[in-house]
Design a protein around this motif. Structure first.
Motif, PDB file in Angstrom:
ATOM      1  N   ARG A  12     -21.231  40.677  19.873  1.00 10.02           N
ATOM      2  CA  ARG A  12     -20.319  41.186  20.588  1.00 10.02           C
ATOM      3  C   ARG A  12     -20.314  42.958  20.711  1.00 10.02           C
ATOM      4  O   ARG A  12     -19.606  43.183  21.880  1.00 10.02           O
ATOM      5  CB  ARG A  12     -19.003  40.986  19.771  1.00 10.02           C
ATOM      6  N   ARG A  51      -4.814  47.830  21.251  1.00  7.29           N
ATOM      7  CA  ARG A  51      -5.835  47.145  20.544  1.00  7.29           C
ATOM      8  C   ARG A  51      -5.656  47.245  18.945  1.00  7.29           C
ATOM      9  O   ARG A  51      -5.828  46.456  18.100  1.00  7.29           O
ATOM     10  CB  ARG A  51      -7.246  47.597  20.715  1.00  7.29           C
ATOM     11  N   PHE A  79     -13.019  46.659  12.997  1.00 10.16           N
ATOM     12  CA  PHE A  79     -12.866  45.252  13.013  1.00 10.16           C
ATOM     13  C   PHE A  79     -13.477  44.322  12.129  1.00 10.16           C
ATOM     14  O   PHE A  79     -13.576  43.228  12.337  1.00 10.16           O
ATOM     15  CB  PHE A  79     -12.846  44.699  14.647  1.00 10.16           C
ATOM     16  N   ARG A  80     -14.395  44.799  11.298  1.00 13.06           N
ATOM     17  CA  ARG A  80     -15.101  44.286  10.634  1.00 13.06           C
ATOM     18  C   ARG A  80     -15.928  43.187  10.845  1.00 13.06           C
ATOM     19  O   ARG A  80     -16.119  41.994  10.326  1.00 13.06           O
ATOM     20  CB  ARG A  80     -13.987  43.423   9.234  1.00 13.06           C
ATOM     21  N   GLY A 119      -7.589  42.213  22.865  1.00 17.67           N
ATOM     22  CA  GLY A 119      -7.757  40.798  21.843  1.00 17.67           C
ATOM     23  C   GLY A 119      -9.133  40.885  21.004  1.00 17.67           C
ATOM     24  O   GLY A 119      -9.047  40.095  20.407  1.00 17.67           O
ATOM     25  N   PHE A 120      -9.714  42.237  21.068  1.00 19.70           N
ATOM     26  CA  PHE A 120     -10.933  42.188  20.327  1.00 19.70           C
ATOM     27  C   PHE A 120     -10.620  41.853  18.731  1.00 19.70           C
ATOM     28  O   PHE A 120     -11.529  41.116  18.514  1.00 19.70           O
ATOM     29  CB  PHE A 120     -11.516  43.609  20.474  1.00 19.70           C
ATOM     30  N   GLY A 121      -9.752  42.362  18.224  1.00 19.90           N
ATOM     31  CA  GLY A 121      -9.669  42.172  16.854  1.00 19.90           C
ATOM     32  C   GLY A 121      -8.841  40.814  16.454  1.00 19.90           C
ATOM     33  O   GLY A 121      -8.592  40.403  15.386  1.00 19.90           O
TER      34      GLY A 121
END
Lengths: 281, 261
Positions: free
Chosen positions: A190, B140, A180-181, B93-95
């Motif tokens: 995170r 995801r 997710f970069r 929703g992580f991304g």
């Protein structure tokens, strides 16, 4: 369809019978734990009260309690507790900050670990009380040397805990962050921080335990106030009740502060798939 | 279009995992990559994902070279790899951290609905079954709407029934936005059910051996004779890729051979 009804009956039965012992054990467990100390205390109280022993060297609970109330009434107790709590808090704070910073650096950068960790591990091998004479020479006999000693005691478990936790973060989860970069800082916030938190809380609790241990050592060496001073004073003036009173207060304060860390961290650790939770403890 | 041009990977220990792999994959195509162990399937996938850099050769998506993880490329691993400290909804929703909260919540709610886990939104990952967790992982990966979705043996840890269920489910989700799917698998059945094209790789060093078009309409009937035929041709190709004796085409095949390791 026909076989459905009895089956449901059976499951509701087992659910009820499973709930009953758990309700019982919720109250039974602490009571069981209290059984031994309370019986011993009452037994000793009885022995002294009936005159089989004069209880001079091992005072009965009532006499310890009387000593505590007496100290409390004169305002002495508050003064000693404040002094000790203040030393532990400051020493703990310094130890935690230093341990967290250095532990995080050694965990995150392997170059820093190779540079720093051997020295820290060598210092860790020194029994911390061996520093006392040096600290007194360097920092004087007053507060600074005591707080430094406590901080040293707190530092090592926190340092090791943080470094170990960072090193053991699951590579697979870090990879999720990479896909997710996440940038370096977002990765820390995170992924790494939440992953490290459970082990960090454990290291804080171990550190606090050592902090309480070292405050006694520091106050035994030379202090005019504090719970450790009460211990020493009790020994020198032959007042075992005062020694035991101080020990009881140490126990209460130690448990209380540990519990504070536990409840402060609990909301952040609800996600854990913990063994104790599975048991419903 | 995703173009792989002579992608090679030699690990520092000298193992040549992938040698001059070239392929062109159209947008919206479903590709299954199959092959014996050590044939570089996962290495190839990680190079496309930008997680590992190829030693030589290039991966380009719409004429943009891929060297690090890219917003248009999503990946689903063999394990769900959910973040245990986030609820199911937050994992999905992580991304989407860059989106405003309301938009993010709406997208997550839609995705949860779509994978049939709306009632699990606030659950912790530890409370999910293996199949449910993998569905969350799929959601995801899909919710940022990637153009290419890579799947590294995504269903291999699941039981046969759940696996079938998720294969159908994946196709259903794919139909929403029609991303390119590149699926690494051990399972011939899975390859033939899902793929438009099966790429067979051969090991030591890993390279492309064969590709087989699966000209079957969807939804595919796993029991049709035509399905069997395609399965057999993939199996035959696999056997050849390992220089094994190729059995007679008409020889009866036990059900065990459909799961090809």
């Amino acid at each position: 369809m026909i076989s459905d009804a009895p089956a449901r009956q059976q499951t509701s039965d087992t659910a009820e019978s499973a709930a009953a012992p758990s309700r019982l054990s919720r109250y039974a467990r602490p009571v069981l734990g209290l059984l031994l100390p309370v019986t011993l205390a009452l037994g000793w109280e009885l022995v002294v009260w009936s005159g089989w022993s004069n209880g001079r060297l091992v005072p009965p609970p009532s006499r310890i309690f009387a000593t505590i109330t007496e100290l409390a009434r004169s305002g002495e107790l508050v003064r000693h507790i404040t002094a000790t709590l203040w030393r532990v808090s400051l020493g703990f704070a310094f130890g935690v900050v230093a341990g967290t910073l250095l532990g995080a650096i050694s965990g995150y950068w392997s170059l820093a670990r190779r540079l720093l960790d051997p020295t820290v591990q060598a210092l860790r091998a020194i029994p911390s009380l061996a520093w006392v004479p040096l600290f007194i020479l360097w920092l004087g006999i007053f507060e600074t040397s005591k707080i430094a000693l406590i901080a040293v005691g707190v530092f090592f478990p926190v340092y090791l805990g943080v470094m170990g936790a960072i090193l053991s973060v699951d590579r697979k989860i870090v990879e999720v962050g990479r896909t997710f970069r996440l940038s370096g800082f977002a990765m820390i916030r995170r992924i790494l921080l939440p992953a490290v938190l459970p082990a960090y809380v454990v290291s804080l609790r171990v550190g606090l335990g050592l902090g309480w241990m070292f405050v006694v050592a520091a106050e035994l060496i030379g202090a005019s106030e504090g719970l450790g001073y009460l211990l020493l004073d009790g020994q020198q003036l032959g007042k075992p009740a005062q020694i035991l009173a101080a020990i009881v207060i140490f126990a209460i304060l130690g448990k209380l502060t540990d519990w504070l860390i536990e409840i402060a961290s609990a909301p952040f650790l609800r996600w854990q798939d913990a063994f104790s939770r599975a048991k419903g403890a | 279009m995703l173009a792989l041009d002579r992608v090679s990977k030699t690990y520092p220990n000298g193992v040549e995992a992938l040698a001059r792999f070239s392929a062109e994959i159209r947008q919206g195509e479903i590709i299954a990559i199959i092959g014996g162990s050590g044939c570089g399937k996962s290495t190839l996938l990680r190079a496309i994902a930008g997680l590992d850099r190829a030693s030589s050769g290039t991966v380009t998506l719409d004429s943009e070279a891929i060297a690090s993880p890219h917003a248009k490329i999503g990946i689903i691993f063999q394990e769900p790899r959910l973040l245990p400290w986030l609820s199911v909804a937050d994992n999905i929703g992580f991304g989407l951290a860059d989106l405003p909260a309301t938009e993010r919540r709406a997208k997550v709610a839609r995705a949860l609905e779509r994978v049939g886990l709306a009632d699990k939104a606030q659950a912790w990952p530890r409370e999910l079954s293996g199949g449910q967790a993998q569905r969350v992982a799929i959601a995801r990966a899909l919710v940022p709407q990637p153009e290419v979705l890579l799947l590294d043996e995504p269903f291999s840890a699941l039981d046969a029934f759940t696996r079938r269920d998720l294969q159908d489910h994946l196709l259903d989700l794919w139909a929403d936005t029609r991303p390119t799917l590149i699926l690494v698998t051990h399972d011939v059945d899975e390859a033939v059910v899902l793929a438009d094209r099966v790429l067979v790789m051969r090991p030591r060093p890993g390279r492309l051996f064969d590709h087989i078009e699966i000209n079957l309409g969807r939804p595919r009937d796993r029991n049709s004779p035509l399905f069997e035929t395609f399965k057999r041709s993939v199996l035959t190709s696999l056997d050849r890729s390992l220089d094994r004796n190729v059995p007679d085409r008409d020889a009866t095949q036990g059900p065990g051979q459909a799961m090809w390791w």
